[in-house]
Design an enzyme around this catalytic site. Structure first.
Site, mmCIF file in Angstrom:
data_model
loop_
_atom_site.group_PDB
_atom_site.id
_atom_site.type_symbol
_atom_site.label_atom_id
_atom_site.label_comp_id
_atom_site.label_asym_id
_atom_site.label_seq_id
_atom_site.Cartn_x
_atom_site.Cartn_y
_atom_site.Cartn_z
ATOM 1 C CG ASP A 448 -2.240 0.689 0.972
ATOM 2 O OD1 ASP A 448 -2.328 1.498 0.019
ATOM 3 O OD2 ASP A 448 -3.205 0.440 1.727
ATOM 4 C CG ASP A 518 -9.159 2.738 -0.292
ATOM 5 O OD1 ASP A 518 -8.682 1.639 -0.612
ATOM 6 O OD2 ASP A 518 -8.510 3.598 0.347
#
EC number: 3.2.1.22
Length: 707
Positions: A448, A518
């Protein structure tokens, strides 16, 4: 496929259906001559008119044209492909053509600049089966004095006499990525770019140009830049109708020093040619799967624990989720953020990559063993490029982040960006990741990156290289990935940057899949995924089924709708399974079994966009392989008593007969007459498998009848 030279110093690069033609003009200029459908005879290329217009003293004495290479300093006023300054102050280029080099798949045109003593190779690499040409340049300093590059783009080319030309590109934001924009090309300049240090949510290094193209036909020129840092794409139209295209690393705040005999090769910009948007996507998707992506294997159904536990990660809690995930048929279990350091929120612990012994008293090994005993692979979340101020790493090395003297250090999500351009930082991350993967039987890493750059400065002993930090970060990141893949060849990687902030062909060549957004709301995702498919393939696109109401907008839709939305790519489960009912778990198991059956077609088939989702129109995606066609459909909102929607299939054999539930219909019927779906609830979901009649059938039971 062929690469050859014809009369007039004209070079031709051919794919299966495309040809790129460049002519060496007056004073060694590389004049863009043609990019379009392949011509049948060599003398056709010789007959192409010279795309040069003589005009006035306000234009080049060589005439107005578009170019495959634009040096700085002459009477060329579009974005330069190359701009540099030598240590003695010389900053003008006057390149001369030297020679050509050819292999079966690559053409390099070599130019030499006696003013700055630089040699440039303009490269064309053809991928014939996909009608894609990779463009890049090699820059070498042959002189004794150092040269500092301030612009080094990967490609330039042109279009001419194409009125009503339109530019397609992506715009967006966090949780709203990949919104395809269509803007007319008018006199002036359009630039899409990232200056954030990462590919970005706000734009993406992909473009398409077309005149009157549709899904089914019309000339489309498109491009993908294989780079994960700052980038720019420029479209410039002049009053003569010439359109100059260029792109590559963003020249904004960029420089790169070349000492004697040092070289720089720019990242590759892949330029494609297609007949319609469906054809464009089919070739781009196949190219990515076959050439760019590291593995040909199918992607597993994963479970990720993030939305179930957030930072409240414990071994017992994860074991409970493992049991539930295995019970519904998941194949990979991923522990997300919160397993390390003092990571109880996003305010601390980032950078301290040791297992939290309060959460995992005996380390990760017992959980990993348990996951493997249940027949699942094990994955783990990391964010190695970042650090919290409240961490042992930052307290020990506050100078390891990007920062500027006397400037306030900006935190975002309570974290800083580590300066990967420092050798010690690159070494720290590589050794940390190697140790993590060596000590544990990890099959999958979710990598990430949850913020963009700020205060882009370097230590005081490197101030002459301030503007190199952008490229140095990406170079180090790629070296880390490449070395980890060499040391741990069986480990798969997912690229994530707060969702879709780092998606490009550069990172895709080093990872098996990407986290698209997301935003896990299934209806929002339908729109994101639809536009995403113009540029990128379904196999790389990670899609999760999460809880309802959704965490982002509170919307609650049926579990079937959440599954069918997520089955458009690589299926994942991200909900809190411990709160799902027995019936929901049973339904989830059925959908996962369905996905596993259709997975080869979804992940490797040809994808067709039959209908884009809105509140008034359904989402209908078609995936076709040799074995079958799969339809994934979600109905719109019911309005004014409507309860049906109609669509026509694509890409079938007109003469072939297909089994469609209890009917046998020809491909011609399905493409010309089409199908009508009925629905009784808002956003009702359907998955329909259609198979040639001569193949063994495995029909999905459907509650609705086909009209």
């Amino acid at each position: 496929m062929a690469i050859f030279e014809v009369a007039g110093r004209r070079f031709v690069v051919e794919g299966k259906r495309v040809a790129h033609v460049v002519t060496v003009g007056v004073n060694g200029k590389l004049i863009h001559t043609y990019f379009g459908a392949k011509l049948p005879y060599r003398d056709d290329y010789e007959a192409l008119p010279s795309p040069v217009v003589a005009h006035s003293s306000f234009e080049s004495p060589d005439g107005v044209a578009t170019y495959d290479f634009v040096p700085f300093g002459e009477m060329l006023y579009t974005e330069p492909t190359l701009k540099s300054e030598r240590e003695d102050g010389q900053r003008i280029h006057q390149f001369q053509f030297e020679r050509s080099e050819q292999t079966e798949t690559k053409l390099t045109l070599w130019l030499f600049d006696p003013l700055q003593e630089m040699r440039v190779g303009v490269q064309y690499e053809v991928f014939a089966d996909y009608d894609i040409i990779g463009r890049s340049i090699v820059v070498e300093n042959t002189g004794r004095l150092p040269v500092r590059l301030t612009a080094a783009q990967s490609f330039a080319m042109g279009r001419w006499h194409q009125p009503n030309l339109k530019l397609h590109h992506f715009a967006g934001m966090w949780t709203g990525e990949f919104k395809k924009q269509i803007t007319p090309v008018t006199p002036g300049r359009q630039t899409i770019e990232s200056r954030r240090g990462v590919t970005s949510h706000q734009a993406n290094p992909w473009f398409a140009l077309e005149q009157d193209a549709t899904e089914d036909g019309g000339e489309v020129v498109y491009g993908h830049f294989a780079y994960s840092g700052n980038w720019a794409i420029h479209v410039e139209q002049d009053a003569f109708g010439f359109v100059q295209l260029s792109g590559g690393m963003n020249p904004f705040d960029f420089s790169w020093k070349l000492s004697h005999q040092q070289q720089l090769t720019t990242p590759t910009f892949y330029i494609g040619y297609a007949d319609g948007f469906a054809d464009m996507s089919a070739h781009a998707h196949a190219f990515q799967r076959d050439v760019i992506m590291p593995r040909a294997t199918e992607r597993p159904v994963l479970y990720n624990s993030w939305e179930a536990t957030y930072f409240d990660v414990t071994e017992s809690g994860q074991r409970e989720l493992v049991d539930l995930a295995a019970g519904i048929g998941c194949e990979l279990f991923v522990v997300d953020d919160g397993w390390f350091g003092e990571r109880h929120s996003d305010q601390a612990g980032l950078g301290d990559w040791h297992v939290n012994r309060e959460k995992f008293p005996n380390g990760l090994e017992p959980l990993i063993s348990y996951v493997k005993q249940q027949g699942l692979q094990f994955g783990l979340w990391v964010e190695p490029e970042m650090v919290n101020p409240d961490s042992d790493l930052y307290r020990a090395h506050p100078d390891w982040i990007y920062h500027a003297r006397d400037a306030v250090r900006t935190t975002s999500r309570n974290q800083y960006v580590l300066n990967l351009g420092l050798p010690e930082v690159e070494q720290f991350i590589l050794e940390m990741m190697d140790d993590l993967l060596t000590r544990h039987a990890i099959d999958y890493i979710k990598w990430d990156m949850n913020r963009a750059f700020s205060e882009p400065g370097v230590p005081k002993d490197q101030t002459d290289r301030q503007q190199e930090l952008w490229k140095r970060h990406v170079d180090a990141l790629y070296r880390i990935f490449d070395e980890l893949r060499r040391l741990h060849p069986k480990v798969d990687f997912e690229a994530c940057a707060g969702g879709g902030g780092r998606i490009d062909l550069g990172i895709l060549s080093r990872t098996e899949q990407v986290w698209t957004s997301d935003n896990t709301d299934p209806l929002d995702r339908l729109q994101i995924q639809h536009d995403f498919s113009y540029a990128y393939n379904a196999k790389m696109m990670s899609c999760w089924v999460t809880d309802g109401p959704n965490w982002l907008n509170g919307r609650n839709v049926p579990l079937a709708t959440r599954f069918v939305s997520s089955m458009q790519g690589t299926l994942g489960i991200g909900g809190n399974l411990s709160e799902w009912s027995t019936d929901e778990l049973a339904e989830a198991k059925g959908w996962i079994e369905t996905y596993q059956a259709i997975r080869p077609t979804i992940q490797r088939g040809i994808q067709y966009r039959l209908s884009a989702f809105t509140q008034q129109t359904p989402s209908v995606m078609q995936y076709t392989s040799e074995e079958e066609t799969v339809l994934l459909a979600i109905a719109p909102l019911r309005q004014y008593g409507t309860h049906q929607y109609h669509f026509k299939l694509k890409g079938l054999d007109p003469a072939m007969r297909y089994q469609v539930e209890d009917r046998t219909l020809s491909g011609a019927y399905l493409m010309q007459q089409g199908l009508t779906f009925s629905y009784t609830t808002d956003y009702e979901a359907r998955c329909l498998r259609i198979q040639p009649v001569h193949r063994a059938l495995s029909l999905l039971e459907s509650k609705e009848t086909i009209v």
